[in-house]
Write a protein that holds these residues in place. Structure first.
Motif, short mmCIF file in Angstrom:
data_model
loop_
_atom_site.label_atom_id
_atom_site.label_comp_id
_atom_site.label_asym_id
_atom_site.label_seq_id
_atom_site.Cartn_x
_atom_site.Cartn_y
_atom_site.Cartn_z
N ALA A 231 47.50 36.82 65.81
CA ALA A 231 47.42 35.46 66.22
C ALA A 231 47.74 35.31 67.37
O ALA A 231 46.99 34.33 68.21
CB ALA A 231 48.46 34.67 65.28
N ASP A 251 40.57 35.42 62.12
CA ASP A 251 41.74 36.01 61.73
C ASP A 251 42.20 35.61 60.23
O ASP A 251 42.65 34.69 59.92
CB ASP A 251 42.90 35.51 62.65
CG ASP A 251 44.11 36.47 62.25
OD1 ASP A 251 44.22 36.94 61.20
OD2 ASP A 251 44.90 36.20 63.24
N ASN A 254 45.98 34.90 59.48
CA ASN A 254 46.92 33.77 60.16
C ASN A 254 46.02 32.53 60.29
O ASN A 254 46.26 31.67 61.18
CB ASN A 254 47.15 34.30 61.47
CG ASN A 254 48.21 35.60 61.38
OD1 ASN A 254 49.24 35.60 60.82
ND2 ASN A 254 47.67 36.60 62.02
N TYR A 255 44.94 32.19 59.53
CA TYR A 255 44.05 31.20 59.87
C TYR A 255 44.68 29.70 59.61
O TYR A 255 44.46 28.80 60.28
CB TYR A 255 42.80 31.46 58.98
CG TYR A 255 42.95 31.59 57.41
CD1 TYR A 255 43.11 30.45 56.57
CD2 TYR A 255 43.21 32.72 56.88
CE1 TYR A 255 43.50 30.70 55.03
CE2 TYR A 255 43.54 32.99 55.56
CZ TYR A 255 43.62 31.99 54.56
OH TYR A 255 44.06 32.20 53.11
N GLU A 257 47.63 28.72 60.67
CA GLU A 257 48.31 27.99 61.73
C GLU A 257 47.31 28.04 62.89
O GLU A 257 47.57 27.30 63.89
CB GLU A 257 49.42 29.00 62.22
CG GLU A 257 48.98 30.54 62.43
CD GLU A 257 50.12 31.69 62.72
OE1 GLU A 257 50.48 31.59 63.85
OE2 GLU A 257 50.73 31.90 61.69
N ASP A 301 48.29 27.11 53.26
CA ASP A 301 49.34 28.22 53.39
C ASP A 301 49.26 29.09 52.23
O ASP A 301 49.26 30.29 52.33
CB ASP A 301 50.67 27.78 53.97
CG ASP A 301 50.74 27.11 55.33
OD1 ASP A 301 49.69 27.48 56.15
OD2 ASP A 301 51.66 26.91 55.86
N VAL A 304 46.92 32.36 51.66
CA VAL A 304 47.24 33.64 52.70
C VAL A 304 47.44 34.66 51.88
O VAL A 304 47.06 35.83 52.33
CB VAL A 304 48.33 33.17 53.83
CG1 VAL A 304 48.52 34.56 54.75
CG2 VAL A 304 47.90 31.93 54.80
N ARG A 308 45.49 38.23 52.57
CA ARG A 308 45.91 39.42 52.92
C ARG A 308 45.90 40.43 51.89
O ARG A 308 45.66 41.86 52.42
CB ARG A 308 47.52 39.36 53.40
CG ARG A 308 47.70 38.33 54.53
CD ARG A 308 49.24 38.14 54.95
NE ARG A 308 49.28 37.51 56.22
CZ ARG A 308 50.07 38.00 57.28
NH1 ARG A 308 50.78 39.33 57.42
NH2 ARG A 308 49.74 37.41 58.57
#
Length: 384
Positions: A231, A251, A254-255, A257, A301, A304, A308
């Motif tokens: 990030a 990403d 971390n997309y 944020e 959020d 994630v 991951r």
């Protein structure tokens, strides 16, 4: 009722599936961000093929999935890594995919951008061969009416002697491009053959070369897609872009944020994880359009952990989880992949992916997803 799911240690644990999907609504086009979902391809399960065969694609199901993404306002990033480009889908298959998807986009008014690479090169190649391969694919994408995404090239990584070769090849292509393109930096975690891209394994030096390419031709670069799963590096690159050049986050760790952004800017999105997250991601972006950043993060959020999980090492096999979830969600009738890639992840990996996706309410028909998960478990010898 509960379902018995295997964990990574081989033990079974009880999970109670969700009864109702997450409620999402369609709406107006996005106003604050440009958002693409890289889309997977649906294999033809009845084709008599082997992992060494050319891909056999179920075109009806493949195009239907793109219509699903467009219906929620997402753009489609076509013939990219998520479509198993270079991992089961060769250039001939990708070219047909581009032609068909671009025609479908015109028919329904969907936004589309397509990958331009050099994967027709199957042996040792010169810089001239790399340029010619890129030119062939760029011409096809532009003729289809789609926006071009200049993807990282395994052939260029193999033949380039240093940063100057990247500057020469990309400069040549950008001068030829009819419309502004997206430049794609795909890290070696997605494709080990791309180690040392932009002429150096030192990411600071590689970033400098990448930015030099853009600075020399800012009028020909719509934006960049950064897929390095770092990030802070993406934010640094984003802040150094010329005025008017967008950053599309790639990403998948971390997309939220990066899309939400900070006081100095934000990233747009071009993400493989938005294939399974499509409706939920679209809902979140529409909330962001209203200026409600907190509401956007509240929706996105929690996804994630699933992302991951799907993109865990070896990251390049994330496509298996993406297609698995498309099958559970009812977007295709089978869990078969081109190149036999359905075997690339373990049963505990699938079980955790199911649990996380179900918990998010991603399945339009939770009962169908549960039934299909039970069938897979039975195939592996897990009795309920």
């Amino acid at each position: 009722m509960t379902i018995q799911l295997p964990d990574s240690g081989g033990a079974l644990r009880a999970y109670e599936p969700r009864q109702e999907p997450l409620a999402v609504t369609s709406g107006t086009p996005f106003t604050s961000r440009t958002v693409f979902s890289a889309a997977h391809v649906v294999a033809d399960p009845f084709a008599d093929t082997s992992p060494d065969s050319a891909a056999a694609v179920d075109w009806d199901a493949t195009l239907a999935f793109r219509r699903h993404l467009w219906s929620h306002g997402l753009g489609v990033a076509e013939a990219m890594d998520t479509a198993q480009r270079g991992m089961g889908l060769d250039w001939a298959g990708a070219a047909e995919l581009i032609r068909r998807s671009a025609a479908e986009a015109r028919a329904v008014g969907g936004r589309i951008a397509c990958g331009v690479g050099t994967d027709q090169l199957t042996g040792p190649a010169s810089l001239a061969d790399v340029r010619a391969a890129y030119e062939e694919q760029l011409a096809l994408v532009e003729a289809s009416g789609a926006q071009a995404i200049l993807m990282a090239s395994r052939a260029l990584a193999a033949v380039a002697k240093g940063p100057e070769d990247y500057l020469e090849v990309y400069g040549h292509l950008l001068r030829q491009a009819t419309e502004p393109v997206v430049l794609h930096w795909l890290g070696p975690m997605f494709d080990p053959a791309l180690e040392g891209y932009w002429g150096s394994s030192d990411l600071d030096a590689a970033t400098g070369t990448f930015l030099d390419v853009i600075a020399a031709h800012p009028d020909k670069v719509d934006g960049i897609k950064v897929s390095l799963l770092e990030a802070r590096r993406e934010i640094d690159i984003r802040r150094r872009l010329p005025q008017g050049v967008r950053c599309y986050t790639g990403d998948d760790f971390n997309y939220p944020e990066l899309i939400a952004g900070d006081e100095q800017g934000f990233s747009h999105a071009l993400l493989g994880i938005f294939d399974p997250l499509g409706p939920l991601a679209a809902e979140a972006v529409r909330v962001l359009d209203t200026g409600n950043t907190a509401g956007f993060r509240e929706l996105l959020d929690p996804t994630v952990e699933l992302s991951r999980h799907l993109f865990q090492t070896p990251t390049r096999f994330y496509k298996t989880g993406v297609v698995f979830l498309a099958w559970l969600a009812g977007h295709q009738t089978h869990f078969t992949m081109v190149g036999g890639l359905q075997s690339a992840r373990s049963l505990p990996h699938f079980a955790r992916a199911y649990e996380l996706a179900d918990g998010l309410g991603l399945f339009p028909d939770p009962k169908l997803a549960e039934e299909r998960m039970r069938n897979l478990l039975a195939l592996y010898g897990v009795t309920q």
